[in-house]
Design a protein around this motif. Structure first.
Motif, PDB file in Angstrom:
ATOM      1  N   ALA A 133     -10.816 -20.433  -5.447  1.00  0.00           N
ATOM      2  CA  ALA A 133      -9.390 -20.228  -5.617  1.00  0.00           C
ATOM      3  C   ALA A 133      -8.851 -19.289  -4.545  1.00  0.00           C
ATOM      4  N   SER A 134      -7.579 -19.435  -4.281  1.00  0.00           N
ATOM      5  CA  SER A 134      -6.892 -18.518  -3.389  1.00  0.00           C
ATOM      6  C   SER A 134      -6.679 -17.210  -4.137  1.00  0.00           C
ATOM      7  N   VAL A 135      -7.155 -16.084  -3.559  1.00  0.00           N
ATOM      8  CA  VAL A 135      -7.081 -14.794  -4.249  1.00  0.00           C
ATOM      9  C   VAL A 135      -6.453 -13.760  -3.323  1.00  0.00           C
ATOM     10  N   ALA A 136      -5.431 -13.076  -3.821  1.00  0.00           N
ATOM     11  CA  ALA A 136      -4.842 -11.925  -3.132  1.00  0.00           C
ATOM     12  C   ALA A 136      -4.679 -10.835  -4.178  1.00  0.00           C
ATOM     13  N   GLN A 137      -5.415  -9.743  -4.018  1.00  0.00           N
ATOM     14  CA  GLN A 137      -5.474  -8.743  -5.086  1.00  0.00           C
ATOM     15  C   GLN A 137      -5.448  -7.330  -4.506  1.00  0.00           C
ATOM     16  N   ASN A 138      -4.625  -6.476  -5.142  1.00  0.00           N
ATOM     17  CA  ASN A 138      -4.567  -5.060  -4.798  1.00  0.00           C
ATOM     18  C   ASN A 138      -4.861  -4.252  -6.052  1.00  0.00           C
ATOM     19  N   LEU A 139      -5.887  -3.418  -6.006  1.00  0.00           N
ATOM     20  CA  LEU A 139      -6.230  -2.529  -7.115  1.00  0.00           C
ATOM     21  C   LEU A 139      -6.069  -1.096  -6.619  1.00  0.00           C
ATOM     22  N   ILE A 140      -5.074  -0.395  -7.166  1.00  0.00           N
ATOM     23  CA  ILE A 140      -4.771   0.960  -6.709  1.00  0.00           C
ATOM     24  C   ILE A 140      -4.840   1.908  -7.895  1.00  0.00           C
ATOM     25  N   THR A 141      -5.690   2.919  -7.778  1.00  0.00           N
ATOM     26  CA  THR A 141      -5.839   3.936  -8.815  1.00  0.00           C
ATOM     27  C   THR A 141      -5.633   5.293  -8.160  1.00  0.00           C
ATOM     28  N   SER A 142      -4.525   5.966  -8.503  1.00  0.00           N
ATOM     29  CA  SER A 142      -4.257   7.258  -7.870  1.00  0.00           C
ATOM     30  C   SER A 142      -3.208   8.035  -8.647  1.00  0.00           C
ATOM     31  N   ASN A 143      -3.094   9.310  -8.303  1.00  0.00           N
ATOM     32  CA  ASN A 143      -2.092  10.196  -8.893  1.00  0.00           C
ATOM     33  C   ASN A 143      -1.327  10.887  -7.778  1.00  0.00           C
ATOM     34  N   THR A 144      -0.049  11.166  -8.053  1.00  0.00           N
ATOM     35  CA  THR A 144       0.798  11.939  -7.145  1.00  0.00           C
ATOM     36  C   THR A 144       1.280  13.148  -7.931  1.00  0.00           C
ATOM     37  N   LEU A 145       0.780  14.354  -7.565  1.00  0.00           N
ATOM     38  CA  LEU A 145       1.000  15.526  -8.412  1.00  0.00           C
ATOM     39  C   LEU A 145       1.342  16.782  -7.620  1.00  0.00           C
ATOM     40  N   VAL A 146       2.230  17.593  -8.189  1.00  0.00           N
ATOM     41  CA  VAL A 146       2.382  18.991  -7.803  1.00  0.00           C
ATOM     42  C   VAL A 146       2.047  19.785  -9.049  1.00  0.00           C
ATOM     43  N   THR A 147       1.058  20.674  -8.957  1.00  0.00           N
ATOM     44  CA  THR A 147       0.606  21.445 -10.116  1.00  0.00           C
ATOM     45  C   THR A 147       0.690  22.931  -9.785  1.00  0.00           C
ATOM     46  N   VAL A 148       1.420  23.672 -10.621  1.00  0.00           N
ATOM     47  CA  VAL A 148       1.547  25.120 -10.456  1.00  0.00           C
ATOM     48  C   VAL A 148       1.042  25.775 -11.736  1.00  0.00           C
ATOM     49  N   THR A 149      -0.069  26.533 -11.634  1.00  0.00           N
ATOM     50  CA  THR A 149      -0.693  27.157 -12.799  1.00  0.00           C
ATOM     51  C   THR A 149      -0.923  28.642 -12.539  1.00  0.00           C
ATOM     52  N   ASN A 150      -0.423  29.486 -13.430  1.00  0.00           N
ATOM     53  CA  ASN A 150      -0.628  30.945 -13.317  1.00  0.00           C
ATOM     54  C   ASN A 150      -0.318  31.461 -11.923  1.00  0.00           C
ATOM     55  N   SER A 151       0.778  30.967 -11.331  1.00  0.00           N
ATOM     56  CA  SER A 151       1.155  31.327  -9.970  1.00  0.00           C
ATOM     57  C   SER A 151       2.585  31.846  -9.942  1.00  0.00           C
ATOM     58  N   THR A 152       2.926  32.552  -8.874  1.00  0.00           N
ATOM     59  CA  THR A 152       4.292  33.037  -8.668  1.00  0.00           C
ATOM     60  C   THR A 152       4.856  32.355  -7.435  1.00  0.00           C
ATOM     61  N   VAL A 153       5.961  31.643  -7.616  1.00  0.00           N
ATOM     62  CA  VAL A 153       6.628  30.948  -6.521  1.00  0.00           C
ATOM     63  C   VAL A 153       8.037  31.517  -6.428  1.00  0.00           C
ATOM     64  N   THR A 154       8.388  32.122  -5.272  1.00  0.00           N
ATOM     65  CA  THR A 154       9.663  32.824  -5.134  1.00  0.00           C
ATOM     66  C   THR A 154      10.361  32.418  -3.847  1.00  0.00           C
ATOM     67  N   GLN A 155      11.642  32.151  -3.966  1.00  0.00           N
ATOM     68  CA  GLN A 155      12.491  31.889  -2.804  1.00  0.00           C
ATOM     69  C   GLN A 155      13.576  32.957  -2.819  1.00  0.00           C
ATOM     70  N   THR A 156      13.613  33.822  -1.782  1.00  0.00           N
ATOM     71  CA  THR A 156      14.501  34.993  -1.803  1.00  0.00           C
ATOM     72  C   THR A 156      15.712  34.862  -0.887  1.00  0.00           C
ATOM     73  N   GLY A 157      15.789  33.842  -0.069  1.00  0.00           N
ATOM     74  CA  GLY A 157      16.888  33.712   0.889  1.00  0.00           C
ATOM     75  C   GLY A 157      18.180  33.268   0.224  1.00  0.00           C
ATOM     76  N   ALA A 158      19.275  33.980   0.536  1.00  0.00           N
ATOM     77  CA  ALA A 158      20.577  33.608  -0.016  1.00  0.00           C
ATOM     78  C   ALA A 158      21.038  32.287   0.591  1.00  0.00           C
ATOM     79  N   GLY A 159      21.524  31.386  -0.264  1.00  0.00           N
ATOM     80  CA  GLY A 159      22.037  30.103   0.202  1.00  0.00           C
ATOM     81  C   GLY A 159      20.960  29.139   0.659  1.00  0.00           C
ATOM     82  N   LYS A 160      19.725  29.405   0.357  1.00  0.00           N
ATOM     83  CA  LYS A 160      18.622  28.537   0.766  1.00  0.00           C
ATOM     84  C   LYS A 160      18.218  27.649  -0.407  1.00  0.00           C
TER      85      LYS A 160
END
Length: 194
Positions: A133-160
């Protein structure tokens, strides 16, 4: 195969601006031109940034932490298959990130995956046995993640701006075309199963 880009920070990074980019790119093509052939791509594709422990990333200006997959995978044959695994992500664990300008933390999946089984013209006088048989197959297994755990993220610039994004933009296509038989006679009692 493996296609990986990784940044791991366990210490301190200071600068007027800080840019970290873990990116996979390029193209992987598997093509077979033989009649009733097979072409496969099997890859683990990872793009990751990890900042952990008591690590610090500090800039008086902009901070950009970006992980991106943008590799193109293509398989072309009677049986065309792509099997792609792996992740794209930014992980902060116990870390400090401080920006005096714009702050961007982004994981982006821009993979392009294509499987094509093109129409074949078969001459019955040259064939014996089964036609796959004619076969065209794509098998994609993945994750797209941003993970922030027990961290401090700070942006201090005015108007930024502060942007935290996990964006999956994967483009996937599969085309399986049938076959056609040309005029011909099966010689010597040969048989063909379709």
């Amino acid at each position: 195969g493996t296609n990986s880009a990784a940044i791991a920070v366990a210490g301190d990074v200071y600068g007027a601006s800080v840019t970290m980019l873990a990116e996979t790119a390029g193209s992987v093509t598997s093509t077979s031109t033989s009649t009733l052939s097979t072409a496969t791509n099997s890859f683990t594709d990872n793009a990751t940034i990890t900042i952990n422990g008591a690590a610090k990333v500090v800039a008086s200006g902009d901070v950009s932490l970006a992980a991106e997959r943008k590799t193109a995978y293509s398989a072309n044959a009677r049986e065309a298959r792509n099997t792609i695994t792996g992740d794209v992500g930014v992980t902060l664990s116990g870390a400090t990130v401080q920006s005096g300008g714009d702050l961007s933390i982004a994981a982006t999946d821009n993979l392009t995956v294509t499987a094509t089984s093109a129409r074949e013209s078969l001459n019955p006088s040259n064939l014996e046995g089964n036609i796959v048989a004619s076969v065209a197959q794509n098998l994609i297994t993945s994750n797209t993640l941003v993970t922030v755990t027990n961290s401090t993220v700070t942006q201090t610039g005015a108007g930024k701006s502060t942007v935290v994004a996990a964006d999956r933009k994967t483009t996937v296509s599969a085309l399986a075309a049938g076959e056609s038989l040309t005029n011909g006679v099966l010689p010597d009692g040969k048989s063909v199963n379709l």
